[in-house]
Design a protein around this motif. Structure first.
Motif, PDB file in Angstrom:
ATOM      1  N   GLU A  94       0.842  -1.206   0.000  1.00 35.71           N
ATOM      2  CA  GLU A  94       0.000   0.000   0.000  1.00 35.71           C
ATOM      3  C   GLU A  94       0.873   1.250   0.000  1.00 35.71           C
ATOM      4  OE1 GLU A  94      -2.959  -0.155   3.100  1.00 35.71           O
ATOM      5  OE2 GLU A  94      -3.304  -2.307   2.774  1.00 35.71           O
ATOM      6  N   PRO A  95       1.759   1.366  -1.005  1.00 33.17           N
ATOM      7  CA  PRO A  95       2.742   2.447  -0.989  1.00 33.17           C
ATOM      8  C   PRO A  95       2.131   3.800  -1.319  1.00 33.17           C
ATOM      9  CG  PRO A  95       2.894   1.237  -3.043  1.00 33.17           C
ATOM     10  CD  PRO A  95       1.894   0.513  -2.191  1.00 33.17           C
ATOM     11  N   TYR A  96       2.854   4.829  -0.901  1.00 32.31           N
ATOM     12  CA  TYR A  96       2.542   6.190  -1.338  1.00 32.31           C
ATOM     13  C   TYR A  96       3.850   6.879  -1.678  1.00 32.31           C
ATOM     14  CZ  TYR A  96       3.801   7.648   3.460  1.00 32.31           C
ATOM     15  OH  TYR A  96       4.468   7.875   4.646  1.00 32.31           O
ATOM     16  N   ARG A  97       3.741   7.969  -2.440  1.00 34.69           N
ATOM     17  CA  ARG A  97       4.910   8.671  -2.964  1.00 34.69           C
ATOM     18  C   ARG A  97       5.042  10.051  -2.327  1.00 34.69           C
ATOM     19  NH1 ARG A  97       6.197   7.345  -8.616  1.00 34.69           N
ATOM     20  NH2 ARG A  97       6.431   9.561  -9.043  1.00 34.69           N
ATOM     21  N   ARG A  98       6.282  10.445  -2.141  1.00 35.51           N
ATOM     22  CA  ARG A  98       6.581  11.836  -1.813  1.00 35.51           C
ATOM     23  C   ARG A  98       7.561  12.340  -2.870  1.00 35.51           C
ATOM     24  NH1 ARG A  98       7.327  11.625   4.824  1.00 35.51           N
ATOM     25  NH2 ARG A  98       5.098  11.469   5.317  1.00 35.51           N
ATOM     26  N   THR A  99       7.087  13.197  -3.716  1.00 37.61           N
ATOM     27  CA  THR A  99       7.909  13.731  -4.801  1.00 37.61           C
ATOM     28  C   THR A  99       8.717  14.904  -4.275  1.00 37.61           C
ATOM     29  OG1 THR A  99       6.213  13.063  -6.396  1.00 37.61           O
ATOM     30  CG2 THR A  99       7.858  14.663  -7.137  1.00 37.61           C
ATOM     31  N   PHE A 100      10.022  14.868  -4.484  1.00 38.84           N
ATOM     32  CA  PHE A 100      10.870  15.952  -3.980  1.00 38.84           C
ATOM     33  C   PHE A 100      11.489  16.788  -5.093  1.00 38.84           C
ATOM     34  CE2 PHE A 100      13.624  12.202  -4.201  1.00 38.84           C
ATOM     35  CZ  PHE A 100      14.764  12.691  -4.815  1.00 38.84           C
ATOM     36  N   ALA A 101      11.280  16.421  -6.355  1.00 40.17           N
ATOM     37  CA  ALA A 101      11.789  17.229  -7.460  1.00 40.17           C
ATOM     38  C   ALA A 101      10.917  17.001  -8.692  1.00 40.17           C
ATOM     39  CB  ALA A 101      13.241  16.896  -7.767  1.00 40.17           C
ATOM     40  N   VAL A 102      10.531  18.086  -9.331  1.00 43.06           N
ATOM     41  CA  VAL A 102       9.763  18.039 -10.574  1.00 43.06           C
ATOM     42  C   VAL A 102      10.417  18.995 -11.555  1.00 43.06           C
ATOM     43  CG1 VAL A 102       7.528  18.461 -11.680  1.00 43.06           C
ATOM     44  CG2 VAL A 102       7.602  17.527  -9.365  1.00 43.06           C
ATOM     45  N   LYS A 103      10.629  18.521 -12.765  1.00 44.13           N
ATOM     46  CA  LYS A 103      11.241  19.379 -13.784  1.00 44.13           C
ATOM     47  C   LYS A 103      10.434  19.259 -15.078  1.00 44.13           C
ATOM     48  CE  LYS A 103      15.711  19.367 -14.053  1.00 44.13           C
ATOM     49  NZ  LYS A 103      17.110  18.925 -14.372  1.00 44.13           N
ATOM     50  N   LEU A 104       9.891  20.382 -15.535  1.00 43.30           N
ATOM     51  CA  LEU A 104       9.209  20.410 -16.832  1.00 43.30           C
ATOM     52  C   LEU A 104      10.279  20.552 -17.907  1.00 43.30           C
ATOM     53  CD1 LEU A 104       6.329  20.410 -18.067  1.00 43.30           C
ATOM     54  CD2 LEU A 104       6.475  22.908 -18.101  1.00 43.30           C
ATOM     55  N   LEU A 105      10.410  19.538 -18.759  1.00 41.77           N
ATOM     56  CA  LEU A 105      11.481  19.510 -19.760  1.00 41.77           C
ATOM     57  C   LEU A 105      11.064  20.113 -21.095  1.00 41.77           C
ATOM     58  CD1 LEU A 105      12.753  15.899 -18.985  1.00 41.77           C
ATOM     59  CD2 LEU A 105      13.661  18.068 -18.124  1.00 41.77           C
ATOM     60  N   TRP A 106       9.776  20.344 -21.275  1.00 43.83           N
ATOM     61  CA  TRP A 106       9.292  20.957 -22.512  1.00 43.83           C
ATOM     62  C   TRP A 106       8.034  21.761 -22.213  1.00 43.83           C
ATOM     63  CZ3 TRP A 106       4.912  19.156 -25.808  1.00 43.83           C
ATOM     64  CH2 TRP A 106       4.800  19.907 -26.996  1.00 43.83           C
ATOM     65  N   SER A 107       8.034  22.980 -22.687  1.00 43.15           N
ATOM     66  CA  SER A 107       6.826  23.795 -22.634  1.00 43.15           C
ATOM     67  C   SER A 107       6.474  24.198 -24.059  1.00 43.15           C
ATOM     68  CB  SER A 107       7.028  25.048 -21.777  1.00 43.15           C
ATOM     69  OG  SER A 107       5.840  25.829 -21.783  1.00 43.15           O
ATOM     70  N   PRO A 108       5.291  23.821 -24.549  1.00 42.87           N
ATOM     71  CA  PRO A 108       4.913  24.165 -25.921  1.00 42.87           C
ATOM     72  C   PRO A 108       4.789  25.668 -26.154  1.00 42.87           C
ATOM     73  CG  PRO A 108       3.508  22.430 -25.050  1.00 42.87           C
ATOM     74  CD  PRO A 108       4.289  22.978 -23.898  1.00 42.87           C
ATOM     75  N   LEU A 109       4.573  26.434 -25.086  1.00 47.16           N
ATOM     76  CA  LEU A 109       4.439  27.884 -25.202  1.00 47.16           C
ATOM     77  C   LEU A 109       5.536  28.563 -24.396  1.00 47.16           C
ATOM     78  CD1 LEU A 109       0.563  28.216 -24.838  1.00 47.16           C
ATOM     79  CD2 LEU A 109       1.904  28.471 -26.929  1.00 47.16           C
ATOM     80  N   PRO A 110       6.003  29.721 -24.843  1.00 46.58           N
ATOM     81  CA  PRO A 110       7.096  30.399 -24.132  1.00 46.58           C
ATOM     82  C   PRO A 110       6.624  30.963 -22.803  1.00 46.58           C
ATOM     83  CG  PRO A 110       6.260  31.786 -25.894  1.00 46.58           C
ATOM     84  CD  PRO A 110       5.572  30.468 -26.051  1.00 46.58           C
ATOM     85  N   GLU A 111       7.580  31.183 -21.920  1.00 46.18           N
ATOM     86  CA  GLU A 111       7.261  31.787 -20.635  1.00 46.18           C
ATOM     87  C   GLU A 111       6.629  33.161 -20.840  1.00 46.18           C
ATOM     88  OE1 GLU A 111       9.476  32.909 -16.386  1.00 46.18           O
ATOM     89  OE2 GLU A 111      10.603  32.017 -18.052  1.00 46.18           O
ATOM     90  N   GLY A 112       5.566  33.437 -20.103  1.00 51.11           N
ATOM     91  CA  GLY A 112       4.864  34.708 -20.207  1.00 51.11           C
ATOM     92  C   GLY A 112       3.900  34.791 -21.371  1.00 51.11           C
ATOM     93  N   TRP A 113       3.574  33.627 -21.992  1.00 53.96           N
ATOM     94  CA  TRP A 113       2.693  33.647 -23.170  1.00 53.96           C
ATOM     95  C   TRP A 113       1.331  34.244 -22.862  1.00 53.96           C
ATOM     96  CZ3 TRP A 113      -1.934  31.059 -22.845  1.00 53.96           C
ATOM     97  CH2 TRP A 113      -2.059  30.125 -21.800  1.00 53.96           C
ATOM     98  N   GLU A 114       0.866  34.086 -21.600  1.00 55.42           N
ATOM     99  CA  GLU A 114      -0.483  34.552 -21.271  1.00 55.42           C
ATOM    100  C   GLU A 114      -0.571  36.071 -21.113  1.00 55.42           C
ATOM    101  OE1 GLU A 114       1.594  34.242 -17.348  1.00 55.42           O
ATOM    102  OE2 GLU A 114       1.632  33.208 -19.284  1.00 55.42           O
ATOM    103  N   ARG A 115       0.603  36.752 -21.044  1.00 57.61           N
ATOM    104  CA  ARG A 115       0.617  38.196 -20.829  1.00 57.61           C
ATOM    105  C   ARG A 115       0.836  38.975 -22.117  1.00 57.61           C
ATOM    106  NH1 ARG A 115       4.043  36.238 -16.814  1.00 57.61           N
ATOM    107  NH2 ARG A 115       5.857  37.060 -17.925  1.00 57.61           N
TER     108      ARG A 115
END
Length: 221
Positions: free
Chosen positions: A149-170
């Motif tokens: 009955e395991p559970y996870r604790r994630t300590f690092a997440v890295k988004l390696l690809w974003s289809p839209l550039p940073e700040g696209w919504e602005r």
């Protein structure tokens, strides 16, 4: 020498396997990029909220019809060796004398590799049957250890690809990148997590990379 119908059949089968891995292509449009971003973040959040990445991938494979039989299978990479670091031993709460085993796998759904994972685990915290399955079969780790009955604790997440550039919504609406298909890289995002038993004992650390075939279905209409 094979007759031309037989040779043609082999060629068609080979082409079909290639198509299954890479097709259908997404168009390189603003809408498609926005949809891809939403899907990647949806799966990212789903894995973060789940107890088992394997079961989350299996549901994704089934819901998006990535294979005729939507079951996750682990392809163990033979001969792979990666010693645990002192920091990993600390996270797993074991000393230098405790054995830690390493397993590198590709998690497949049909012909598609959905993720690749490095897995360090403490065999003395698993049952004898679990260790046997991990040593002698390609059963995914997440399925083998379900009785804990395991559970996870994630300590690092890295988004390696974003289809839209940073700040696209602005800014103003972005133009599509080109008239051809959307170029989706091999790796989409990465998670590093520690797995715990129901009694809150750490028994495994994983480093998972989630890959392009997760989007190998037609973009939403």
């Amino acid at each position: 020498m094979k007759s031309w119908p037989v040779a043609l059949g082999y060629g068609i089968a080979f082409a079909a396997r290639l198509y299954a891995q890479d097709a259908p292509p997404w168009p390189d449009t603003y809408e498609a990029r926005l949809q891809a971003l939403a899907l990647v973040q949806t799966l990212n959040a789903g894995v973060l909220a789940s107890r088992s990445a394997t079961l989350t991938l299996e549901a994704w494979c089934r819901d998006h019809r990535l294979a005729k039989e939507p079951a996750i299978a682990a392809e163990v990479v033979p001969g792979a060796v990666k010693a645990p670091s002192a920091e990993q031993r600390q996270r797993l709460e074991v000393g230098p004398e405790t054995q830690i085993k390493y397993r590198r796998v590709r998690l497949r759904c049909g012909d598609r590799v959905l993720s690749e994972a490095d897995n360090w685990y403490v065999p003395e915290r698993l049952t004898a049957e679990m260790n046997r399955l991990l040593d002698t079969t390609g059963t995914p780790f997440g399925k083998v250890v379900q009785p804990l009955e395991p559970y996870r604790r994630t300590f690092a997440v890295k988004l390696l690809w974003s289809p839209l550039p940073e700040g696209w919504e602005r800014g103003p609406r972005a133009a599509p990148g080109g008239s051809g298909p959307l170029a989706i890289p091999d790796a989409l995002f990465e998670h590093r997590a520690v797995l715990y038993t129901r009694d809150h004992k750490p028994f495994s650390e994983v480093d998972e990379t989630y890959e392009r075939p997760l989007l190998a279905f037609p973009p939403p209409h």
